[in-house]
Design a protein around this motif. Sequence first.
Motif, PDB file in Angstrom:
ATOM      1  N   LEU A 181       0.819  -1.219   0.000  1.00 21.36           N
ATOM      2  CA  LEU A 181       0.000   0.000   0.000  1.00 21.36           C
ATOM      3  C   LEU A 181       0.853   1.270   0.000  1.00 21.36           C
ATOM      4  O   LEU A 181       0.530   2.244  -0.673  1.00 21.36           O
ATOM      5  CB  LEU A 181      -0.932   0.008   1.213  1.00 21.36           C
ATOM      6  N   ASN A 218     -11.295  -3.831   5.877  1.00 22.01           N
ATOM      7  CA  ASN A 218     -10.158  -3.211   6.568  1.00 22.01           C
ATOM      8  C   ASN A 218     -10.093  -1.723   6.240  1.00 22.01           C
ATOM      9  O   ASN A 218      -9.807  -1.321   5.126  1.00 22.01           O
ATOM     10  CB  ASN A 218      -8.863  -3.914   6.122  1.00 22.01           C
ATOM     11  N   SER A 234      -7.993   0.449   7.603  1.00 21.55           N
ATOM     12  CA  SER A 234      -6.784   0.936   8.276  1.00 21.55           C
ATOM     13  C   SER A 234      -6.341   2.253   7.646  1.00 21.55           C
ATOM     14  O   SER A 234      -6.765   2.591   6.540  1.00 21.55           O
ATOM     15  CB  SER A 234      -5.670  -0.091   8.139  1.00 21.55           C
ATOM     16  N   PRO A 266      -3.558   3.212   6.126  1.00 21.75           N
ATOM     17  CA  PRO A 266      -3.029   3.169   4.744  1.00 21.75           C
ATOM     18  C   PRO A 266      -4.122   2.982   3.694  1.00 21.75           C
ATOM     19  O   PRO A 266      -4.018   3.541   2.604  1.00 21.75           O
ATOM     20  CB  PRO A 266      -2.089   1.964   4.749  1.00 21.75           C
ATOM     21  N   HIS A 267      -5.174   2.244   4.030  1.00 16.86           N
ATOM     22  CA  HIS A 267      -6.271   2.066   3.077  1.00 16.86           C
ATOM     23  C   HIS A 267      -6.985   3.391   2.822  1.00 16.86           C
ATOM     24  O   HIS A 267      -7.246   3.768   1.685  1.00 16.86           O
ATOM     25  CB  HIS A 267      -7.285   1.038   3.590  1.00 16.86           C
TER      26      HIS A 267
HETATM   27  C1  LIG Z   1      -5.451  -4.003   7.673  1.00 15.18           C
HETATM   28  O1  LIG Z   1      -4.462  -3.461   6.799  1.00 15.18           O
HETATM   29  C2  LIG Z   1      -3.253  -3.087   7.446  1.00 15.18           C
HETATM   30  C3  LIG Z   1      -2.387  -2.383   6.435  1.00 15.18           C
HETATM   31  O2  LIG Z   1      -2.236  -3.118   5.274  1.00 15.18           O
HETATM   32  C4  LIG Z   1      -2.594  -4.343   8.051  1.00 15.18           C
HETATM   33  O3  LIG Z   1      -1.399  -3.988   8.694  1.00 15.18           O
HETATM   34  C5  LIG Z   1      -3.576  -4.976   9.013  1.00 15.18           C
HETATM   35  O4  LIG Z   1      -3.019  -6.189   9.491  1.00 15.18           O
HETATM   36  C6  LIG Z   1      -4.924  -5.259   8.344  1.00 15.18           C
HETATM   37  N1  LIG Z   1      -5.881  -5.687   9.341  1.00 15.18           N
HETATM   38  C7  LIG Z   1      -6.653  -6.738   9.160  1.00 15.18           C
HETATM   39  C8  LIG Z   1      -7.602  -7.040  10.262  1.00 15.18           C
HETATM   40  O5  LIG Z   1      -6.602  -7.438   8.167  1.00 15.18           O
END
Ligand SMILES: *[C@@H]1O[C@H](CO)[C@@H](O)[C@H](O)[C@H]1NC(C)=O
Length: 403
Positions: free
Chosen positions: A177, A224, A226, A228-229
């Motif tokens: 990402l 997700n 997060s 970065p997303h």
């Molecule tokens: C969500 O994305 C982040 C960044 O790519 C990653 O670090 C994290 O483990 C992910 N969380 C889940 C629950 O998949």
Amino acid sequence: MARLRSSLLIGLLAGLALSTTTLSKHQDDKESTQLHIGDSQICNEFECYPKVFEASSLWQEIKPGQHLPGGLDVRMNLETGVREAKLCDDEHNAIPNIPVAIPESDSIPETSMHEFTQDFDVIRKLIDSDPESNLESVSAKLEDLMEFAHDYKHGYDIVAHEFDLLKRISCDEQMPLALRDISTIMITSCTRNNPRVVEYINKWYPDFIDQVYQRIGTLITNENRSDPHIKLLKRYLSLLDELTTESYEFTQFELDALDKAWQIPDKQIRIEVLELISKLFTVPGSDDSELRKRGLTDPVPFAQMWANNIQELIQDDEIDELHTRKFFDSLYAIKQDFSDVKIEASFLSWLSRQVDERKKQLDSGIKERDLEQDSFDKKMIESRHLVFGNPMAHKIKNWNDEL
Ligand SMILES: *[C@@H]1O[C@H](CO)[C@@H](O)[C@H](O)[C@H]1NC(C)=O
């Protein structure tokens, strides 16, 4: 002897800058004419001309075998079918223009060397071997190049030569990402205030915008959310804002994606989304039939939904003046094209406060006049009754003022 004389005559005529169309017709008929290429001249049966094309500010035919110096505008004359070149007429004439239509091929102009070829070759190698473990070095390389992306000439060079690579990094869902993020920033930086770059991408990569929407679709449906997303989602939206022209025809998928993006509770995302939606509504005549033509099955609820969203966001104190104007213009256009669209009481009281403030500004005469600001303020003041309220009230009010 006769041949020599005729070539002299033609040379003279050409020297007088008479229309070259007759000459080129002549040549077309003699496509197979043998060329005699000397040190500085090329001769055929009819004439001799310089081996290196001598550019002027006028379009001139590029004759068979002629070498083109760099940095010229090249075009295909669509009436005569002749390739022509001239000096670029803007101050950035060191940038070779992208030939609009070169007869031999209709594909992307060939990639050649540019100032950052080596840097991008390094990035390409690292990406090809293992993007995950080379993340740090690729990021660092791209960061180093970032300052050039803002530059008019370098930004163009980067896109004209390296867009395939940047697009790949930006859109490949297997890429880390962080790399997709920085690559998208780079493309956006190249496009900003650089209409030639926008034109280049839209011309040679007409599917790119839709590809970005597809990636947005994936990000939105991903559970997700997060940092970065969300960050990448914002990058994509601001890139789209640069690339989307007023005549852009949104697909239903793209409009749905924007609707879903709006539902993510993030102010920056919402601002970006409304910027894009504003482009749809502010084109002249974006009324019911126009939106139907664009593939929308039910424009009225669609217009109402975005009218609601605009009314909500425009009242936010953190929205700056430029966005306020843009969103207001958009709502104004919606209300004009869809008179049934309902306007919220909260928006009307916001508008009334705005009108009072802006009237004061207009009358104060303290600040230096900004014509654009003034005309927007007047538009908003008038709209209160003419567009968003009772037009009679406007008449009565003005009639009172004249007493
Ligand atoms: C969500 O994305 C982040 C960044 O790519 C990653 O670090 C994290 O483990 C992910 N969380 C889940 C629950 O998949």
